[in-house]
Design an enzyme around this catalytic site. Structure first.
Site, short mmCIF file in Angstrom:
data_model
loop_
_atom_site.label_atom_id
_atom_site.label_comp_id
_atom_site.label_asym_id
_atom_site.label_seq_id
_atom_site.Cartn_x
_atom_site.Cartn_y
_atom_site.Cartn_z
N HIS A 1 6.29 5.74 12.86
CA HIS A 1 6.88 6.41 11.78
C HIS A 1 5.39 6.89 10.82
O HIS A 1 5.64 7.92 10.12
CB HIS A 1 7.49 5.40 10.55
CG HIS A 1 6.80 4.52 9.89
ND1 HIS A 1 6.51 3.05 10.27
CD2 HIS A 1 6.05 4.51 8.66
CE1 HIS A 1 5.90 2.60 9.61
NE2 HIS A 1 5.45 3.20 8.56
N HIS B 1 13.12 5.43 12.63
CA HIS B 1 12.93 5.60 11.12
C HIS B 1 13.75 6.77 10.51
O HIS B 1 13.73 7.73 11.39
CB HIS B 1 11.35 5.79 10.86
CG HIS B 1 11.16 5.74 9.67
ND1 HIS B 1 11.23 6.58 8.58
CD2 HIS B 1 10.49 4.81 8.78
CE1 HIS B 1 10.72 6.42 7.52
NE2 HIS B 1 10.03 5.25 7.48
N ASP C 1 0.96 -1.17 -0.08
CA ASP C 1 0.08 -0.21 0.09
C ASP C 1 0.91 1.38 0.13
O ASP C 1 0.35 2.34 0.32
CB ASP C 1 -0.93 0.01 1.20
CG ASP C 1 -0.24 -0.27 2.52
OD1 ASP C 1 1.07 0.04 2.48
OD2 ASP C 1 -0.68 -0.65 3.56
N ARG D 1 2.42 8.76 8.75
CA ARG D 1 2.28 9.85 8.76
C ARG D 1 1.19 10.63 9.49
O ARG D 1 1.30 11.82 9.96
CB ARG D 1 1.94 10.46 7.13
CG ARG D 1 3.16 10.51 6.38
CD ARG D 1 2.84 10.44 4.60
NE ARG D 1 4.00 10.11 3.97
CZ ARG D 1 4.54 10.75 3.19
NH1 ARG D 1 4.33 12.23 2.98
NH2 ARG D 1 5.81 10.50 2.49
N GLU E 1 -2.12 5.15 2.81
CA GLU E 1 -2.13 3.57 2.45
C GLU E 1 -3.44 3.22 2.37
O GLU E 1 -3.44 2.21 1.42
CB GLU E 1 -1.43 3.09 3.76
CG GLU E 1 0.03 3.10 3.69
CD GLU E 1 0.56 4.52 4.59
OE1 GLU E 1 -0.56 5.23 4.82
OE2 GLU E 1 1.56 4.61 4.66
N GLU F 1 -0.34 -9.19 -1.17
CA GLU F 1 -1.04 -8.66 -0.08
C GLU F 1 -1.98 -7.62 -0.41
O GLU F 1 -2.18 -6.71 0.09
CB GLU F 1 0.06 -7.58 0.77
CG GLU F 1 -0.37 -7.56 2.33
CD GLU F 1 0.73 -6.93 3.13
OE1 GLU F 1 1.72 -7.65 3.61
OE2 GLU F 1 0.49 -5.54 3.36
C1 UD1 Z 1 6.79 5.13 3.60
C2 UD1 Z 1 5.25 4.49 3.07
C3 UD1 Z 1 4.64 3.85 4.32
C4 UD1 Z 1 5.62 2.63 4.77
C5 UD1 Z 1 6.74 3.15 5.25
C6 UD1 Z 1 7.54 2.12 5.63
C7 UD1 Z 1 4.09 5.76 1.38
C8 UD1 Z 1 3.45 7.31 1.41
N1 UD1 Z 1 4.54 5.85 2.93
O1 UD1 Z 1 6.71 5.94 4.49
O2 UD1 Z 1 3.25 3.44 3.85
O3 UD1 Z 1 4.81 2.20 6.08
O4 UD1 Z 1 7.28 4.17 4.01
O5 UD1 Z 1 8.81 2.47 6.29
O6 UD1 Z 1 4.29 5.41 0.58
N2 UD1 Z 1 14.12 8.47 4.56
C9 UD1 Z 1 15.54 8.39 4.55
N3 UD1 Z 1 16.18 7.31 4.15
C10 UD1 Z 1 15.41 6.14 3.82
C11 UD1 Z 1 13.93 6.14 3.96
C12 UD1 Z 1 13.39 7.45 4.38
O7 UD1 Z 1 16.16 9.48 4.61
O8 UD1 Z 1 15.90 5.13 3.64
C13 UD1 Z 1 13.71 9.62 4.81
C14 UD1 Z 1 13.60 11.00 3.65
O9 UD1 Z 1 13.81 11.94 4.12
C15 UD1 Z 1 12.21 10.65 3.12
C16 UD1 Z 1 11.50 10.50 4.46
O10 UD1 Z 1 12.16 9.77 5.06
O11 UD1 Z 1 12.01 12.01 2.56
C17 UD1 Z 1 10.06 9.97 4.36
O12 UD1 Z 1 9.89 8.68 3.25
P1 UD1 Z 1 8.55 8.39 2.60
O13 UD1 Z 1 9.01 7.08 1.72
O14 UD1 Z 1 8.27 9.41 1.88
O15 UD1 Z 1 7.62 8.13 3.71
P2 UD1 Z 1 7.78 6.89 4.98
O16 UD1 Z 1 7.07 7.56 6.26
O17 UD1 Z 1 9.08 6.18 5.01
N1 UDP Z 2 12.10 -3.61 10.36
C1 UDP Z 2 13.44 -3.39 10.23
N2 UDP Z 2 14.15 -2.64 10.99
C2 UDP Z 2 13.68 -1.95 11.63
C3 UDP Z 2 12.45 -1.67 11.87
C4 UDP Z 2 11.42 -2.68 11.28
O1 UDP Z 2 13.92 -4.44 9.22
O2 UDP Z 2 14.66 -0.91 12.34
C5 UDP Z 2 11.22 -4.54 9.67
C6 UDP Z 2 10.25 -5.24 10.28
O3 UDP Z 2 10.59 -6.43 10.83
C7 UDP Z 2 8.93 -5.56 9.13
C8 UDP Z 2 9.05 -3.87 8.36
O4 UDP Z 2 10.43 -3.64 8.58
O5 UDP Z 2 9.30 -6.42 8.22
C9 UDP Z 2 8.07 -2.99 8.62
O6 UDP Z 2 8.64 -1.90 7.90
P1 UDP Z 2 7.83 -0.72 8.45
O7 UDP Z 2 7.33 -0.63 9.92
O8 UDP Z 2 8.95 0.49 8.01
O9 UDP Z 2 6.65 -0.37 7.49
P2 UDP Z 2 5.16 -0.77 7.21
O10 UDP Z 2 5.06 -2.24 7.50
O11 UDP Z 2 4.57 -0.16 8.42
O12 UDP Z 2 4.56 -0.44 6.09
#
Ligand code: UD1
Ligand code: UDP
Length: 374
Positions: free
Chosen positions: A209, A242, A99, A211, A135, A121
């Site tokens: 994490h 995160h 999602d 939004r 999502e 999924e």
């Molecule tokens: C995204 C997904 C969310 C998922 C989450 C998993 C969307 C809208 N959201 O949210 O569904 O649960 O990933 O973790 O698709 N950043 C880094 N390095 C990284 C990752 C993120 O620096 O490796 C920072 C960046 O500044 C980036 C910000 O995190 O702009 C947000 O990342 P983004 O993918 O937009 O949203 P998430 O909250 O990570």
């Molecule tokens: N996870 C990881 N490292 C971390 C935190 C979570 O590898 O420091 C793994 C966790 O085991 C799960 C996945 O990341 O498999 C969940 O990701 P996240 O919570 O970022 O996203 P969501 O599932 O909410 O979309």
């Protein structure tokens, strides 16, 4: 029949973890399938951790992530770049997961190119447009566009039927998260953060994490955790934070220099699964962690108002707590102090399948192409 060319598209950490078993299963059958692995890199470091842990080398990497990226930025960049890649490589089917905004944008790109779309999924729902945001709508729109639905449970199949999708297109496969878990948990596990913790102490593993939780909600949850820790000296928190700047800011503002709170970088998935297995309980707003914890028998306080994972609630491992300061504090103290309540939640049960979801997904894809080429 020719080899089936399967394009697997993902962009974030959780998609990578749960697509990894599908990619490995494709690679194990080179005479029947060919994988084209595409990462949008909506996440960078957190995605690379997974690619590295499982030794996955993508064929295409769009490298789109930037700080402050908006949902519109992600959608337009993925749509544009993926459209070109689909035209160039002409896959037979495109697989997306879950999602995220990568998932939704990739689904639109597949539709514009009239490609068969498979949703891994599929069918998770809260039926609440803004929870989780974005999502819930990403997955509903992806399911509008999909041709094959890989529903993890009977519950998710029911949701798809409620939306009038044909039962002939829906396959209940189990969740590939359980396939992944089989590869990671190890009884001889060791981590440097564990060395800093008194072995008699109880560990709460935290992630947060989403939004819709950023800002006030996150601050009040963290404050509740900090206040509980002051009252219970045998409790420690491990929190791999995160990389989202909004999350980093809140976590450091509240927890820096707090005794018995270990703020660390995001863990690679092998570390995270093993630390989960060693924790006393987990507090999170993550989706994936709600699927993993039941099979480890780890109680989870879910820091959200809704969940699309009702199976874990029914199994008794998850409790929806939300983000209210008093509620979070009360529920933490209850799990820490009330052994009966703890034991009731700590029963291991796994509503998400037997770890063979990826094999079922490939069998369904093969069946689909045999039927359509007959
Ligand atoms: C995204 C997904 C969310 C998922 C989450 C998993 C969307 C809208 N959201 O949210 O569904 O649960 O990933 O973790 O698709 N950043 C880094 N390095 C990284 C990752 C993120 O620096 O490796 C920072 C960046 O500044 C980036 C910000 O995190 O702009 C947000 O990342 P983004 O993918 O937009 O949203 P998430 O909250 O990570
Ligand atoms: N996870 C990881 N490292 C971390 C935190 C979570 O590898 O420091 C793994 C966790 O085991 C799960 C996945 O990341 O498999 C969940 O990701 P996240 O919570 O970022 O996203 P969501 O599932 O909410 O979309």
């Amino acid at each position: 029949m020719n080899k089936i060319k399967i394009m697997v598209v993902f962009g974030t950490r959780p998609e990578a973890i749960k697509m990894m078993p599908v990619i490995k299963a494709i690679q194990q059958k080179p005479s029947e399938f060919q994988a084209i692995t595409v990462v949008t890199a909506q996440h960078r470091e957190m995605l690379d951790q997974v690619l590295h842990s499982f030794n996955i080398k993508p064929n295409y990497d769009f490298n789109i992530m930037h700080q402050g990226q908006s949902l519109g930025d992600i959608t337009t960049e993925v749509l544009e770049k993926l459209s070109d890649t689909i035209q160039k490589t002409q896959p037979d089917i495109i697989l997306v997961h879950g999602d995220t905004t990568t998932t939704f944008a990739a689904s639109i790109a597949a539709f514009y190119q009239k490609k068969v779309l498979g949703h891994v999924e599929a069918g998770l729902r809260t039926w609440d447009k803004y929870s989780p945001y974005p999502e819930e709508i990403n997955r509903q729109l992806t399911d509008v566009l999909s041709d094959l639905y890989f529903a993890p449970t009977e519950e998710s199949k029911k949701n798809l039927l409620l939306e009038s999708h044909s039962p002939k297109q829906i396959y209940v496969t189990g969740n590939t998260a359980i396939d992944a878990l089989k590869e990671t948990v190890n009884s001889n596990y060791h981590h440097e953060t564990l060395d800093k913790i008194d072995p008699e102490h109880r560990i709460i593993l935290v992630t947060m994490h989403r939004r819709e939780n950023q800002g006030q909600r996150m601050y009040q949850v963290f404050q509740a955790m900090k206040d509980v820790l002051l009252k219970r000296p045998d409790v420690e928190i491990i929190y791999p934070v995160h990389l989202s700047p909004a999350v980093q800011k809140a976590a450091h503002e509240i927890f820096d220099n707090t005794k018995r709170v270990h703020l660390i970088d995001p863990l690679d998935v092998i570390d995270f699964h093993n630390l989960s297995a060693r924790s006393y309980f987990i507090m999170t707003d993550s989706g994936g962690i709600q699927e993993e914890a039941p099979s480890m028998g780890k109680p989870v306080l879910v820091l959200r108002d809704t969940t699309e994972r009702p199976e874990g609630l029914k199994a008794g491992t998850l409790k929806l707590v939300g983000t209210d300061y008093d509620k979070v504090k009360t529920e933490m103290l209850n799990l820490l102090d009330n052994t009966a309540a703890y034991q009731q939640m700590a029963q291991a049960s796994n509503p998400y399948g037997d770890g063979k979801a990826a094999q079922r997904i490939l069998a369904a894809i093969k069946g689909y192409f045999i039927k359509t080429t007959d």
